[in-house]
Scaffold this active site. Structure first.
Site, PDB file in Angstrom:
ATOM      1  N   TYR A 122       0.776  -1.282  -0.119  1.00  0.00           N
ATOM      2  CA  TYR A 122       0.009  -0.108  -0.099  1.00  0.00           C
ATOM      3  C   TYR A 122       0.916   1.406  -0.015  1.00  0.00           C
ATOM      4  O   TYR A 122       0.485   2.381  -0.811  1.00  0.00           O
ATOM      5  CB  TYR A 122      -0.917  -0.102   1.358  1.00  0.00           C
ATOM      6  CG  TYR A 122      -1.932   1.032   1.493  1.00  0.00           C
ATOM      7  CD1 TYR A 122      -3.055   1.121   0.283  1.00  0.00           C
ATOM      8  CD2 TYR A 122      -1.801   1.909   2.404  1.00  0.00           C
ATOM      9  CE1 TYR A 122      -4.145   2.044   0.580  1.00  0.00           C
ATOM     10  CE2 TYR A 122      -2.916   2.801   2.657  1.00  0.00           C
ATOM     11  CZ  TYR A 122      -3.968   2.945   1.567  1.00  0.00           C
ATOM     12  OH  TYR A 122      -4.661   3.950   1.715  1.00  0.00           O
TER      13      TYR A 122
ATOM     14  N   LYS B 168       0.858   4.104  -3.082  1.00  0.00           N
ATOM     15  CA  LYS B 168       0.494   5.394  -2.674  1.00  0.00           C
ATOM     16  C   LYS B 168       1.576   6.363  -2.871  1.00  0.00           C
ATOM     17  O   LYS B 168       1.124   7.554  -3.392  1.00  0.00           O
ATOM     18  CB  LYS B 168      -0.104   5.597  -1.263  1.00  0.00           C
ATOM     19  CG  LYS B 168      -1.490   5.008  -0.893  1.00  0.00           C
ATOM     20  CD  LYS B 168      -2.584   5.515  -1.931  1.00  0.00           C
ATOM     21  CE  LYS B 168      -3.970   4.917  -1.547  1.00  0.00           C
ATOM     22  NZ  LYS B 168      -4.920   5.430  -2.650  1.00  0.00           N
TER      23      LYS B 168
END
Length: 308
Positions: A155, A159
């Site tokens: 993640y 991001k």
């Protein structure tokens, strides 16, 4: 300024933050293409927008493949005749520590978040440039992509990668009048509901009570609706000069994140050899090293989770 006559695509908008973005855009006058992998969630989101007097259509498909990106843009053009804004919100989580993370854990998250952002923005921009009327690209980031979070290698990579792409797109799209920005939301969602630190805030929202000021002000942690206003603003003509930015929002707080800059610069004739670094690091460089991870203030006793 309203969004009357504008058309926006919002990926991952069947529920949660994405639904709040779609509803706010529609409330401001935009026609919205709703997207989710769950057909029921897609249909229900469209129904809520239409029930409030807005216009929306749905596309049920996983974000990531180029085919989905094409379908989203084609649907916007077929239903509403134009495309003015894209909000890339779709995402999944597969949290685990690095040494336990599988290839599938990594690939799934990166495919949806990073590749999905790339493919949908690429398709939207191809149309926007050809139409010659500018446009708005709004990509959803995360504090994890800015600071890192334990157990979120995949993640964090996705991001952080989104922010890097947005900075590049702001340069590439400037001449076409297309802005590109990243929104970093901090809100009560299904994900934060599982974090004990936020339990009192999540419980207050679930009970229809005002969220305590500690969370809204000190932490910048609020509801999904607290984030939606920024997304609608960035989609509007009022934000025509805002591009390449990473903007955090939650509760009562809004932040413009800095872009990476050198914290310290030092020179040594002949370069920095091993021996020179061993000697100079403690006195020259050690004080300039940067922290990692999010930093939260101590949770007041009244908000501490009950211990069994």
């Amino acid at each position: 300024m309203s969004l009357d006559g504008k058309v926006a695509i919002v990926t991952g908008s069947g529920r949660g933050l994405g639904l709040a973005y779609a509803q706010e855009l529609a409330r401001r006058g935009a026609h919205v293409v709703v997207n989710d992998v769950d057909a029921d969630a897609t249909a229900e989101a469209v129904a809520t927008i239409e029930a409030s007097g807005g216009r929306a259509v749905g596309v049920t498909a996983p974000v990531g493949p180029t085919e989905t990106a094409k379908e989203l843009v084609d649907t916007a053009l077929a239903a509403f005749g134009r495309l003015d804004a894209l909000v890339t919100n779709a995402g999944v989580l597969r949290d685990t520590v690095l040494w336990k993370m599988s290839d599938d854990d990594f690939d799934t998250v990166v495919t949806v978040h990073l590749r999905g952002t790339f493919t949908t923005v690429r398709e939207a921009v191809r149309h926007m440039r050809q139409a010659g009327e500018g446009g708005r690209i709004i990509c959803i980031g995360s504090p994890t992509g800015q600071r890192g979070t334990f157990g979120q290698t995949n993640y964090a990579a996705a991001k952080a990668g989104i922010v890097g792409m947005v900075r590049t797109w702001a340069l590439e799209l400037k001449r076409a009048g297309i802005t590109a920005n990243t929104v970093v939301p901090v809100a009560a969602t299904a994900m934060t509901a599982t974090v004990p630190y936020f339990a009192a805030a999540v419980r207050a929202e679930a009970d229809g009570e005002p969220m305590p000021a500690f969370f809204r002000h000190d932490l910048g942690f609020g509801t999904v609706d607290d984030v939606a206003g920024l997304v609608a603003f960035l989609a509007s003509d009022a934000a025509a000069k805002v591009t390449g930015q990473v903007i955090g929002v939650g509760g009562d707080r809004l932040q413009i994140w800095t872009h990476p800059e050198a914290a310290l610069t030092a020179y040594r004739e002949g370069g920095w050899t091993y021996d020179a670094l061993v000697e100079a690091w403690p006195t020259t460089f050690d004080g300039a090293t940067q922290s990692v991870g999010e930093r939260f203030p101590e949770l007041p006793a009244r908000f501490q989770p009950a211990t069994p």
